[in-house]
Every structure is written in structure tokens, then in C-alpha cells.
Scaffold this active site. Sequence first.
Site, PDB file in Angstrom:
ATOM      1  N   LYS A 178      54.116  36.201  45.596  1.00 54.53           N
ATOM      2  CA  LYS A 178      52.984  36.121  46.747  1.00 54.53           C
ATOM      3  C   LYS A 178      52.104  35.081  46.264  1.00 54.53           C
ATOM      4  CE  LYS A 178      49.361  38.561  47.235  1.00 54.53           C
ATOM      5  NZ  LYS A 178      48.455  37.724  47.665  1.00 54.53           N
ATOM      6  N   GLU A 253      47.345  35.818  33.175  1.00 59.17           N
ATOM      7  CA  GLU A 253      46.650  34.500  32.895  1.00 59.17           C
ATOM      8  C   GLU A 253      45.153  34.852  34.071  1.00 59.17           C
ATOM      9  OE1 GLU A 253      47.281  32.242  30.916  1.00 59.17           O
ATOM     10  OE2 GLU A 253      49.518  32.825  30.747  1.00 59.17           O
ATOM     11  N   CYS A 287      40.523  27.374  36.071  1.00 54.96           N
ATOM     12  CA  CYS A 287      40.222  28.104  35.025  1.00 54.96           C
ATOM     13  C   CYS A 287      39.844  27.457  33.705  1.00 54.96           C
ATOM     14  CB  CYS A 287      41.373  29.054  34.979  1.00 54.96           C
ATOM     15  SG  CYS A 287      43.074  28.116  34.788  1.00 54.96           S
ATOM     16  N   GLU A 389      32.071  34.251  34.683  1.00 56.32           N
ATOM     17  CA  GLU A 389      32.625  33.255  35.311  1.00 56.32           C
ATOM     18  C   GLU A 389      32.266  32.858  36.881  1.00 56.32           C
ATOM     19  OE1 GLU A 389      36.945  33.696  36.753  1.00 56.32           O
ATOM     20  OE2 GLU A 389      37.367  31.658  35.801  1.00 56.32           O
TER      21      GLU A 389
HETATM   22  P1  NAD Z   1      42.271  37.100  42.544  1.00 61.17           P
HETATM   23  O1  NAD Z   1      42.356  37.852  41.223  1.00 61.17           O
HETATM   24  O2  NAD Z   1      41.371  37.332  43.349  1.00 61.17           O
HETATM   25  O3  NAD Z   1      43.691  36.854  43.229  1.00 61.17           O
HETATM   26  C1  NAD Z   1      44.751  36.317  42.609  1.00 61.17           C
HETATM   27  C2  NAD Z   1      46.122  36.734  43.447  1.00 61.17           C
HETATM   28  O4  NAD Z   1      45.987  38.106  43.001  1.00 61.17           O
HETATM   29  C3  NAD Z   1      46.038  36.588  44.814  1.00 61.17           C
HETATM   30  O5  NAD Z   1      47.351  36.286  45.313  1.00 61.17           O
HETATM   31  C4  NAD Z   1      45.534  37.977  45.340  1.00 61.17           C
HETATM   32  O6  NAD Z   1      46.109  38.522  46.629  1.00 61.17           O
HETATM   33  C5  NAD Z   1      46.366  38.864  44.088  1.00 61.17           C
HETATM   34  N1  NAD Z   1      45.702  40.242  44.048  1.00 61.17           N
HETATM   35  C6  NAD Z   1      44.304  40.275  44.012  1.00 61.17           C
HETATM   36  N2  NAD Z   1      44.130  41.609  43.835  1.00 61.17           N
HETATM   37  C7  NAD Z   1      45.338  42.293  43.418  1.00 61.17           C
HETATM   38  C8  NAD Z   1      45.690  43.709  43.140  1.00 61.17           C
HETATM   39  N3  NAD Z   1      45.045  44.469  42.775  1.00 61.17           N
HETATM   40  N4  NAD Z   1      47.118  43.693  42.851  1.00 61.17           N
HETATM   41  C9  NAD Z   1      48.165  42.736  42.872  1.00 61.17           C
HETATM   42  N5  NAD Z   1      47.706  41.527  43.375  1.00 61.17           N
HETATM   43  C10 NAD Z   1      46.208  41.238  43.712  1.00 61.17           C
HETATM   44  O7  NAD Z   1      41.933  35.710  42.042  1.00 61.17           O
HETATM   45  P2  NAD Z   1      41.632  34.148  42.828  1.00 61.17           P
HETATM   46  O8  NAD Z   1      40.324  34.570  43.295  1.00 61.17           O
HETATM   47  O9  NAD Z   1      42.632  33.894  43.748  1.00 61.17           O
HETATM   48  O10 NAD Z   1      41.598  33.191  41.726  1.00 61.17           O
HETATM   49  C11 NAD Z   1      40.524  32.749  40.850  1.00 61.17           C
HETATM   50  C12 NAD Z   1      40.633  33.466  39.633  1.00 61.17           C
HETATM   51  O11 NAD Z   1      42.071  33.084  38.967  1.00 61.17           O
HETATM   52  C13 NAD Z   1      39.583  32.858  38.506  1.00 61.17           C
HETATM   53  O12 NAD Z   1      39.271  34.212  37.823  1.00 61.17           O
HETATM   54  C14 NAD Z   1      40.353  31.824  37.664  1.00 61.17           C
HETATM   55  O13 NAD Z   1      39.948  31.744  36.398  1.00 61.17           O
HETATM   56  C15 NAD Z   1      41.784  32.724  37.464  1.00 61.17           C
HETATM   57  N6  NAD Z   1      42.708  31.556  37.081  1.00 61.17           N
HETATM   58  C16 NAD Z   1      43.158  31.747  35.981  1.00 61.17           C
HETATM   59  C17 NAD Z   1      44.200  30.636  35.431  1.00 61.17           C
HETATM   60  C18 NAD Z   1      44.731  30.783  33.983  1.00 61.17           C
HETATM   61  O14 NAD Z   1      45.776  30.203  33.888  1.00 61.17           O
HETATM   62  N7  NAD Z   1      44.277  31.657  33.328  1.00 61.17           N
HETATM   63  C19 NAD Z   1      44.673  29.736  36.493  1.00 61.17           C
HETATM   64  C20 NAD Z   1      44.181  29.744  37.604  1.00 61.17           C
HETATM   65  C21 NAD Z   1      43.270  30.678  38.066  1.00 61.17           C
END
Ligand code: NAD
Length: 485
Positions: A178, A253, A287, A389
Site C-alpha cells: 500500500k 522505519e 526522514c 519531528e
Molecule cells: P504515516 O505514518 O502517516 O503513513 C505512512 C503509511 O502508513 C501510509 O501509507 C499510511 O496510509 C499508513 N498508515 C497510517 N496509519 C496506519 C496504521 N495504523 N496501520 C497501517 N498503516 C497505516 O506517515 P507519513 O505521514 O506518510 O510519512 C511521514 C513519516 O514517515 C515521518 O515521520 C517520516 O520521518 C517517516 N519516514 C521515515 C523513513 C525512514 O526510513 N525511517 C523514511 C521516510 C519517512
Amino acid sequence: MDLKAPEKILNYIGGELKAPANGKYIDNINPATGEVYSQIPDSTVQDVEAAVAAAKAAFPAWSKTPAEEKFKILNRIAELIDQNLDALALAETNDNGKPLWLSKRVDIPRASSNFRFFATGLMHFATESHNMENGTVNYTLRQPIGVVGCISPWNLPLYLFTWKIAPALAAGNCVISKPSEVTPMTGYLLSLICKEAGLPAGVLNILHGTGPNCGSAIVSHPEIKAISFTGSTRAGKDIASIAAPMFKKLSLELGGKNPNIIFADCDWEKMMRTTLQSSFANQGQICLCGSRILVEENIYEKFKTEFIERAKKLTVGDPLDENSKQGAVVSKMHFDKVLGCIELAKQEGGIILFGGKAIKGTGHCENGYFIEPTIIEGLGPDCRTNMEEIFGPVVTLQSFKTEDEALALANCSDYGLAATIWTQDVSRANRVAGQVHSGIIWVNCWLLRDLRTPFGGFKNSGVGREGGWEAMKFFTDVKNVCIDL
Ligand code: NAD
């Protein structure tokens, strides 16, 4: 192939493009214009069930497909991504708001590299053997897990989506994936590429929808045995709370609040150039961005003055304009969040040295979500601005006198994803790198990536590592076979 962004995105299940079972869609907005330009399935547990059935049916054949055959298909996907660079880059920019030149130079090329890297990797993946003195042989089998789940965020959409899918497929698994509902388009276009590349039906399934409706149905499905997730620490916690009692394999991650530690003996020009990037690239929505800049006291004022001068030259605007160094932030919700964080910084006593405001776009971008690169000083390590963050074009400056003080500031965080160290003293670089609590350390560089290296964070930044053999190992079950000969 003629890849075009459609008005209605469909799920990719069992090799077919399918409407969501409930017939419901959500709007997809271009953040540079503020306009709805497509719709995406609001998938639910029913669609996840259909995808799992397709993946289970495909698994016996895919897991036994000879390595060379798997290589050809995954490598073909990489070739097709390259051949469709322009269309994919445009789709990424329209979904995410990042400059088109960035999508073309970084996001899409990295997506094909991910497939190429793991396609060749699977040809070399080998296991160990432990021979005992009495002639007994132990050998390790690494077998595909079965059906696995891959969930990715919006900041580097196709780049991070493929970073999970490619090793999962290379290791012989069938995948339920997804992309973020905020940036679904390149994930959809990847479905078309997979069909064209001859990936057998059901091996990869791409579902679209929200975290609560679709993501959590993937995480809680009993037949999905491993979850690879990249996203926020908040969602990571929710996912862990569901997956851990089910004893699923988990790779998380998560977020970061990364220190960028600058000593006076650094290569000044390289440090300044790179620090501008590590602060504001992709509107600060990486990130790995160094959002806490720590500067040795005797160069603090010089750094501050020059950094502000350079930030002033970052043109913010239409992502389709080649001259835009910065595009739009990803959504109205995120725009409001980042501006709220800047307000909080002011309330906490922060001084806005530069930026701090929204920017009104021009022409077709007049309703876009643009924010000035923002530099803040005057805040200590314990305030929310330096603890939480923000994930936008916002950095803070703090000064330090000694190496110990720099380390204390760097480690004063619940996160531990990445750190950057600027010094020409090799001994100090080595010493500080060893003591910073982060999974990824860059010395005199930033975002220099070798796909073989372990990638991931300490503390609230996650669990497990991606990259190279780490990813292939995550996506396989390990079995020791002991034979008394
Ligand atoms: P998010 O957690 O809101 O969403 C990420 C994904 O997870 C989306 O596809 C979302 O639909 C899904 N999701 C959300 N809640 C869920 C749940 N309860 N169960 C299953 N799936 C769920 O994150 P975002 O706003 O899309 O991305 C930004 C965040 O991602 C920032 O915190 C950033 O630091 C982090 N990030 C981390 C890395 C890394 O490699 N560590 C890389 C890129 C981004």
C-alpha cells in the site's frame, strides 16, 4: 508504454486492475495547485482479503521460480521504470509537490535502482554452512516467508515503495502493498509496469486507501506473516501493537530529529552547500534531514550569517518550473501542521532568523501549499521544537563549546535515525560517530547512499534494518538443518 495518470486509480489485485469492493473513492489533491485531480480507492478489509487470496494462489509457483527467471522479470521492471522516467516523474511531482527536476534526478532513478539492485542481489544470495569436528554438517535454509505486507509513506513515494517491494519479491514472497493515500499515483503506474513486465498474477498486489481502513487490515490479516513499514512513529506504534501479539516479523522505519554537528575545522564550502540540502531538500520532508543544526561556538555567527544568505536564494514555487529549488509541502493538513510548529517555536521563545511564513504561489499555483525555508535560533534542547519531528522546511540552530557538549545535544532526543558530522579531524570523526545514538552516520557528506549498507534507526526511529542482505534476510525465514553424516 504510454503511462498516463488516470482520473480514477484502481487497485492491482491478482494481476487485474480492480475497483474497490465498496465502490468508494477518496480525492487525490495536487499540493502545488490545491486542486483535486484524481480519485483513489478507499480500500477496506474486503480488498485485502481478495489480494491475500491472489497472493496465496501465486506463492507456490513464484517461490519456486528459478532465480534467473525472477531476475529477468524484476530487471525488466527496472528497465520499464527507466523508459518511463518522464511520465513517472511528472506523476510524482503532481502528487507530492516536489520539484520536477528532483523527481527526475532522484526519486524515479532510485526506484529503478532498487529493482535492479535486488534483481541482481537474488542471483547472489547464499546461505551459510557450519561444519562440526565429528563431520556433522549444519546448513542454513533461507526460505521465502509467504505473503508479506509493505506499507510506505508520501515523502519519497515510489523510491520508498520499491525499496520494500523489490527485496520482498526477490526473496520469493508474494506481496500485499500500500503506497500512501496522499501520493498514490506512481504506485498505480507501477501496477501497469508490472503487467507489462510479465510479473505473474498475484505476485504483487497494490492496494490504495487510508491507514485506518486499508493499512490496518493488512497489518492485522493473519495470513500476512511479515510487515515492512515506513512512516511515522505514531503509526509504527499502532502497527507494532497489532502485529507483535500475532508474532509477525516487523521492520519499522520511523521518524527522525537528526543532528547536523558542525565543527570549526570542517571543509567550509562543502559543509555550507550540503547543509543547505540536508536542511531543506524535498521541503525538509526527508526522514534523514538534519533538522537540528549544532554549530561550534567560535564559528556560530559566521555560519548563521552565511546560512541565512544562502537560504534566501532558495526559490520556492511551481514544482514544474526548473528554477524552483523548493516546491510545495505535501498537503493542506501538513502545511497547517508545519505552520503550527513554527508558531509553537515562537511561543517557546524561538527567534525566526529567516522565513517562518506561507508563500502565495502564482498562476496555477495560487492555491498551493508553499512555505518559506525557516531558520530558528534561541531554543534549548528540551523544548518541543527541538524534540518533536516537524518534517518540513524548518531547522533550528544551537551552539556548543566542546565535543562532549555536542554529543550531549546530539543524543538529547527520543529519535535516533541519522546524524551528520562535519570535521576534517579523522580521529574526532571516528570518536563522535561511535558515540552518537543513530543508526546512520554521515561524515562530511549527507544522503550518500550505497544500497548494500544497513539502513535504519535507534530508539523511536524504528526496529530492524533495510538494505542489502539485511532486507533479503528480513523477507526470509531461517531454518537450520543439522545432518549427522
Ligand atoms: P504515516 O505514518 O502517516 O503513513 C505512512 C503509511 O502508513 C501510509 O501509507 C499510511 O496510509 C499508513 N498508515 C497510517 N496509519 C496506519 C496504521 N495504523 N496501520 C497501517 N498503516 C497505516 O506517515 P507519513 O505521514 O506518510 O510519512 C511521514 C513519516 O514517515 C515521518 O515521520 C517520516 O520521518 C517517516 N519516514 C521515515 C523513513 C525512514 O526510513 N525511517 C523514511 C521516510 C519517512
